[in-house]
Scaffold this active site. Structure first.
Site, mmCIF file in Angstrom:
data_model
loop_
_atom_site.group_PDB
_atom_site.id
_atom_site.type_symbol
_atom_site.label_atom_id
_atom_site.label_comp_id
_atom_site.label_asym_id
_atom_site.label_seq_id
_atom_site.Cartn_x
_atom_site.Cartn_y
_atom_site.Cartn_z
ATOM 1 N N ASP A 180 12.002 8.282 -11.119
ATOM 2 C CA ASP A 180 13.441 8.027 -11.293
ATOM 3 C C ASP A 180 13.763 6.566 -11.009
ATOM 4 O O ASP A 180 14.445 5.889 -11.769
ATOM 5 C CB ASP A 180 14.221 8.915 -10.305
ATOM 6 N N ASP B 15 13.997 3.720 -5.678
ATOM 7 C CA ASP B 15 12.868 4.464 -5.111
ATOM 8 C C ASP B 15 11.595 4.156 -5.880
ATOM 9 O O ASP B 15 11.639 3.762 -7.040
ATOM 10 C CB ASP B 15 13.161 5.971 -5.190
ATOM 11 N N GLU C 172 20.225 2.295 -6.136
ATOM 12 C CA GLU C 172 20.404 3.512 -6.922
ATOM 13 C C GLU C 172 20.991 4.598 -6.032
ATOM 14 O O GLU C 172 20.487 4.872 -4.938
ATOM 15 C CB GLU C 172 19.034 3.963 -7.423
ATOM 16 N N ASP D 44 9.691 6.162 -7.039
ATOM 17 C CA ASP D 44 9.258 7.313 -7.858
ATOM 18 C C ASP D 44 9.637 7.066 -9.320
ATOM 19 O O ASP D 44 10.128 6.002 -9.677
ATOM 20 C CB ASP D 44 9.928 8.580 -7.328
#
Ligand code: 28F
Length: 655
Positions: free
Chosen positions: A519, A515, A442, A517
């Protein structure tokens, strides 16, 4: 009826006698009939497993529903008694108990002792419901250790009792009553059924379906076993209209009111309820004949589909919504539709291996004519709704056409100069796919350090940028042409949808590196949903993985250590604090791939010797798909419910 009893009767010729003492063929028929049922129960109720057990209940309920269809009953109750037996009660007229001259038996006795009794076949003529294709209550009787029937009629309660089909108590008045109706209690025979335990949920689900199919009939299901107590009452004034609304409860209907068309003839009726939804692209069709679900369709469905396509095309042409040689296909016309077809007819023929396809050809013309007449009229009278439906079908048609063209031109491109690989792809040197892996990363920053850290002999990097297309809302045509997904499709080289060809896969490890997280979880969900919907063999073949970047960074002076997850945190901390355990160690949560330099990324996440990869199972992808549908779908309600339900396990949202 046990075998020796039969033999004894037949040998001694003493007999189950009719009123006039004669011993006639009908008694023999009864004996042989019920004996045949006990010998081969599967022939009559499908199986002696749980589904066969529950069919016993449906048979009895079916007779009560017939009484409702005849217009004399509006309440049916199904009770699982405390002792596990079943009682079914209706408030109909009560089965007639008067003795018929010629046979010396009553309708009550006939219904429970003669196979195919009770007007389902020939005779009575008022029974059009189905049960297990009308084998009637006598089968239930033969397969029950005991069965009691109480008829409330003419101010008296008349009771009859049976055991395995044998009459053990002839009709007896056991009390007075001011009601009318029939009540049957039975205990399935554990010589026939290995498990005689009824499932409340199974009964409730089937009774809900019956309440939808028989609008205005109140059906109550109750469980009186200790620890199980439950009760549900189902009542749908609107019948199959409400069935459609119930199915569409989490969707966005294109038109407010469910379209309802019906026709009643001499010996058959047909009802259709349908409603289109804007946010779904599949069709949901349920069809029934005599209250029996016909999952394999048949003549009623054929008539429905043919007429719907014709009527929408005719309307489109007449209103110029369809230009020139525009033609809507059947699936264009059914995209987004929820439809229930319910027909009733005298001699329903169920075909196919599982007897779940309606064979009566007259039902094709009956339903076709009904739709052709009444749907055309409805569209004339409701132009706004008609327009919305036509637009939906037109969009579907254009999307299908675009998908076909996109597929064509991908094929042509493949055929011609082979796919030009995406500019952003940092490919690897190795040519043998079995030895290579591609990291889908990403964002450009992570992509940069991945390119720097990788082993370019066998590791390729494809950086993705921005949010992936929301494939939940897209049809195939949008995916084919989408500039964010095309790089993934061309890099993997195996095509998508029905064109997917595993042998053309350019890497045998497809690693999603995002990641840890929200996102990252979003991009992972989007990619998994894309793979699940358009490259399912990629997941089924075990080619897809999720990289597991370290969650924590430990720092003591110059010394930095990355730790995969909290299971390794403790040991890593002790080691870093040193023997005296006094060393100060900073713990920070890894904010994202960009925090690591190329060397660290290699060491912690990409080096086959030291990394951890999570292989994606179909269930992960399926869950992603469900998460996706709820989180990305139109309806706010289910999303709110999902987030509330899972918020406390934030990690689950992270899949
Ligand atoms: C709990 C299960 O079985 N209910 C039934 C009736 C009512 C009649 C009936 C049944 C006619 C000649 C076959 C009454 N009055 N609930 C039930 N309710 N069967 S089964 O008639 C039997 C048929 O033999 C009924 C007038 N006509 C019919």
């Amino acid at each position: 009826m046990s075998d020796e009893t039969n033999r004894e009767i037949l040998e001694n010729n003493t007999a189950v006698t009719a009123a006039d003492g004669s011993y006639d063929a009908s008694q023999i028929q009864v004996l042989e009939g019920l004996e045949a049922v006990r010998k081969r129960p599967g022939m009559y109720i499908g199986s002696t497993s749980a589904s066969g057990l529950h069919h016993l209940v449906y048979e009895i309920v079916d007779n009560a529903i017939d009484e409702a269809l005849a217009g004399f009953c509006d309440e049916v109750s199904v009770i699982i008694e405390a002792d596990g037996t079943i009682t079914v009660v209706d408030n109909g007229r009560g089965i007639p108990i008067d003795t018929q001259e010629q046979t010396g038996t009553s309708a009550l006795e006939v219904v429970f002792t003669v196979l195919h009794a009770g007007g389902k076949f020939g005779g009575g003529g008022y029974k059009v419901s189905g049960g297990l294709h009308g084998v009637g209550a006598s089968v239930v009787n033969a397969l029950s250790e005991w069965l009691n029937v109480r008829v409330h009629r003419d101010g008296k309660i008349h009771e009859m009792r049976f055991s395995r089909g044998d009459i053990i108590q002839k009709i007896t008045v056991v009390g007075d009553t001011d009601k009318s109706g029939t009540e049957v209690t039975f205990k399935p025979d554990n010589e026939i059924f290995d498990d005689c335990t009824f499932s409340y949920e199974t009964l409730r689900t089937r009774m809900r379906e019956q309440a939808f199919l028989n609008g205005g009939l109140r059906i109550t299901v109750r469980d009186e076993r200790d620890g199980h107590s439950a009760e549900d009452t189902m009542y749908y004034e609107g019948g199959i209209r409400e069935f459609v609304s119930y199915i569409n409860r989490n969707k966005t209907p294109l038109h407010e009111n469910v379209i309802y068309l019906s026709e009643a003839r001499e010996t058959s009726t047909a009802e259709i309820a349908l409603q289109y939804c804007g946010d779904v692209y599949n069709e949901f069709l349920l069809s029934f004949a005599n209250n029996i679900n016909t999952p394999d369709g048949g003549m009623h469905e054929t008539g429905f589909k043919a007429a719907l396509t014709r009527v929408l095309n005719d309307y489109g042409k007449k209103t110029n919504l369809l230009k020139g040689d525009d033609k809507l296909s059947g699936e264009d016309c059914r995209e987004g539709v929820t439809a229930i077809i319910s027909v009733r007819l005298m001699e329903a023929q169920f075909e196919g291996q599982t007897k779940s396809k309606l064979g009566n050809s007259e039902m094709r013309t009956f339903v076709d004519n009904l739709i052709s007449d009444k749907l055309a009229t409805f569209l004339e009278e409701n132009p706004a709704v008609a327009r919305a439906i036509l637009d939906k079908a037109l969009t579907a048609s254009r999307a299908r056409e675009a998908a076909r063209k996109a597929r064509e031109n991908i094929r042509r491109k493949n055929a011609l100069e082979g796919m030009s690989l995406p500019g952003k792809l940092a490919d690897c040197n190795e040519g043998n796919p079995a030895l290579t892996e591609i990291y889908i990363v990403e964002g450009d920053s992570a992509g940069g350090s991945a390119k720097g850290g990788r082993d370019s002999r066998f590791q390729a990097i494809l950086p993705l940028w921005g949010k992936m297309l929301n494939v939940e809302k897209a049809r195939a045509d949008k995916v084919y042409g989408n500039e964010k997904l095309t790089p993934v499709i061309t890099a993997l080289g195996a095509g998508i949808g029905e064109d997917f060809d595993e042998s053309k896969l350019r890497y045998h490890k497809v690693i999603i590196m995002a990641d840890a997280d929200v996102d990252g979880s979003h991009i992972r969900t989007l990619l998994l949903t894309f793979f699940f919907r358009f490259m399912r063999p990629l997941i089924e073949g075990g080619y897809v993985y999720a990289a597991q970047p370290p969650l924590f960074k430990l720092t003591r002076g110059k010394n930095i250590r990355w730790v995969l997850d909290d299971t390794e945190l403790e040991t890593a901390l002790e080691e870093m604090r040193g023997e005296d355990g006094k060393g100060k160690v900073d713990i920070t949560r890894n904010k994202g791939l960009g925090e690591m330099d190329a060397h660290e990324l290699w060491d912690t996440t990409m080096n086959p010797e030291t990394r951890t990869l999570k292989r994606i199972e179909l269930t992960d992808a399926l869950q992603a798909d469900e998460v996706f549908t709820v989180l990305m779908g139109e309806k706010v309600e289910p999303r709110k419910e999902y987030i509330e339900k899972y918020a406390k396990y934030a990690i689950n949202l992270d899949m």
